[in-house]
Design an enzyme around this catalytic site. Sequence first.
Site, short mmCIF file in Angstrom:
data_model
loop_
_atom_site.label_atom_id
_atom_site.label_comp_id
_atom_site.label_asym_id
_atom_site.label_seq_id
_atom_site.Cartn_x
_atom_site.Cartn_y
_atom_site.Cartn_z
N ASP A 1 -2.25 -18.95 3.23
CA ASP A 1 -3.05 -19.26 2.20
C ASP A 1 -3.42 -20.51 1.77
O ASP A 1 -2.60 -21.24 2.55
CB ASP A 1 -2.81 -18.21 0.73
CG ASP A 1 -4.06 -17.44 0.61
OD1 ASP A 1 -4.91 -17.89 0.38
OD2 ASP A 1 -3.52 -16.53 -0.37
N ASP B 1 -6.96 22.38 11.32
CA ASP B 1 -6.09 22.61 10.63
C ASP B 1 -4.70 23.42 11.18
O ASP B 1 -4.56 24.56 11.66
CB ASP B 1 -6.42 23.29 8.88
CG ASP B 1 -5.48 23.58 7.88
OD1 ASP B 1 -5.13 22.55 7.81
OD2 ASP B 1 -4.83 24.68 7.49
N GLY C 1 -2.99 -22.93 4.24
CA GLY C 1 -4.41 -23.20 5.75
C GLY C 1 -5.73 -22.90 4.94
O GLY C 1 -5.31 -21.98 4.24
N ASP C 2 -6.03 -23.41 5.47
CA ASP C 2 -7.54 -22.32 5.10
C ASP C 2 -8.32 -21.68 6.23
O ASP C 2 -8.69 -22.00 8.20
CB ASP C 2 -8.93 -23.08 4.95
CG ASP C 2 -10.04 -22.72 4.91
OD1 ASP C 2 -10.70 -21.98 4.79
OD2 ASP C 2 -11.03 -23.69 3.73
N ARG D 1 -7.92 -6.75 1.30
CA ARG D 1 -8.73 -7.21 0.28
C ARG D 1 -9.46 -8.52 0.29
O ARG D 1 -9.35 -9.32 -0.63
CB ARG D 1 -8.52 -6.68 -1.31
CG ARG D 1 -8.10 -5.98 -1.58
CD ARG D 1 -7.22 -5.38 -3.13
NE ARG D 1 -8.50 -5.14 -3.87
CZ ARG D 1 -8.83 -5.80 -4.60
NH1 ARG D 1 -8.00 -7.23 -5.05
NH2 ARG D 1 -9.14 -5.63 -5.72
#
Length: 677
Positions: free
Chosen positions: A544, A88, A569-570, A586
Amino acid sequence: MVLNPVISKLAGKLVVLASASPRRQEILSNAGLRFELVPSWFKETLDKGLFKAPHEYAVETAKQKALEVARRMPFKHLKTPDIVIGADTIVTVDGMILEKPVDKQDAYRMLSSLSGKEHSVFTGVAIILCHEKENDEVDYQLVHFYEETKVKFADLSEDMLWEYINSGEPMDKAGGYGIQALGGMLVEYVHGDFLNVVGFPLNHFCKQLDMIYNRLELESGSVHNNGTHLILTQPSPNLPALSKHSSSSGPRPKSPSASQTNGTQSSPSDSPIHKVKRKDTESEVGESSWTLVNSLSKHTDDAETELRDSENTKLPPTTSRGHMIGHNLTEPEDSGPKKEELQRIIELMDGFKASKALFTASEMCVFDLLQSQPGLDAAQVAQEIKASEKGTECLLEACVSLGLLKSKERKYQRPVYKNTDLAKRFLRSDAPFSLHGYIQHCNNTVWPLFSHLESAVREGSNQHEKAFGKKSKDVFQDTFYNSQEIKLRFMNAMHSIAKVTGKAIATAFDLSRFKTACDLGGCTGAMAYEFTKAHPGLSVTVFDLPAVVEMSEHFHPLHTDNRVSFVAGDFFKDELPKADLYILARILHDWPDEKVHILLNKIADASTPGCAVLIAETMLDGQTAYSTLQSLNMLAQTEGLERTESQYADLLNKHGFGDTCVIHTKNFLDAVIAVKM
Ligand SMILES: Cc1cn([C@@H]2O[C@H](COP(=O)(O)OP(=O)(O)OP(=O)(O)O)[C@@H](O)[C@H]2O)c(=O)[nH]c1=O
């Protein structure tokens, strides 16, 4: 190796750095130390007034940071480290202790108090040696010390101060400056260890390690385990470094831990030896910076209680594998249920009612209505939302008790209702940080899935078939993007979460060296816009599914930014756009390890050395109710699960990404970055 005979002694040991400070990580890895990073959750909130001198505060905070990690790891990471290092850093001037500024004004206050003056920088360091015993208990041994460096600032003009503050550099640094970067320009001189100012006194640390691993063992052979608790017997009096550090470390801290120690008898301060007695174990330890954690039992228990209190559960002490210890076989006579105990259980049983009341009010647009027409009574609200008066009144009162609405009593009239600040900020659908979209997703998708949680747990798989009557091979293609309405709702949900969390993720790391990024599964682009806002030199491609990209324009901000572009696109099948930085916010939690490997493999193929992957997820290390319940959510909803930071680091490592760095953003999501080697 002559240069670091001690560091090399640690090879093969599980060394853990209990710190989120990138500077500490860099100093120690530059010194050749190999360690695992587990940032401490200890909150730096010790009462400074309890410490006689500022360095005692820094040392105590360092101890608590390290202890928290040492105690958490056997449970949460299922492994016991050999050594945990905590530190610290504080700045002291005019009798004040300065830590990290909370905002720009605070940084201004700190830096102007340093202007034209000499101040001290103290770093307290705690080294915890963990010894796992056969019965799964862990003994802890603590070594602590501190280092002081004096720094003099030049006179700082207002313009300089504000230019420096606006650079953003002060915010995560004690005293509001970083001597290693722009802040170096403010400094006239430094007396003492420079790295101590940066955050870690490397030289002093190596001397302490030397003491632990070389001299002490050699000279007195004195580290042994007496079978009950590890005791460090009196170090040889002719250990010059030990006694020297002892004096440079000052007297044993009169911290709360020391004064509240259970069963510790302190010897007179002029005596170099004091006795530590605990249970039936008695031994002598030398007065120095050595301290037995056992003699800190009160304080560590406090730390543990603090952790568990935050979850509102009090458990008996546990061993490293989570078995209960110290339990009497004969239970003490039960004096009946306590109010707080019952309250906790009832809160948990009623949790779903609270959720559903929120969902219902949100779905019926109560918060939007009371935003545009504050001060309506139940009958007026009922009329507007086309609902029964009785039902509306019950719902409004429930929202008041949940802190979502405020009611105002009126003489001989029915109460009127208004949004609370919380509702204004997060529940009305047009608020900048509105969670309305996510709440709708929770109500319409998560709620039905969760009602089959028992099956999800039994089967270990998602519950789309039971909840929606449809078997789905790919939850995204088959459920979330199956109809325009559901797709929009899902995109709305992802959009609202990305808006709320985006800034914290985008600013978690210094990304200034990256010019192009690709946000894989970036949906509406909300996260991408936060990245371009935070990094003026960065362009982001959102990648996406075509079904998502075609709808994304509905969500573009009014002032679109031409540094954000969209490619359909995948990511499991198609070629990924080239980028310096791949963002996965996510995304990985939706998939099992096999699929994560496919994706990371594709990213690794598209990356050259120096490129990086940034993962934003809720990490299980937090073990907050949020993260563990979110993991259940992934079970019921997807093929995936939430993971710990070391699980993410392992996955990344397998694809050639290293130098992992983790930040707990204190928002919904944590962030991990790793660089292609
Ligand atoms: C004076 C000075 C400080 N720092 C940084 O200030 C943070 C102190 O805060 P802390 O509470 O000790 O550490 P943290 O960053 O919160 O991390 P953790 O160890 O997890 O508590 C540390 O980062 C240090 O490098 C610099 O980078 N340069 C400087 O010149």
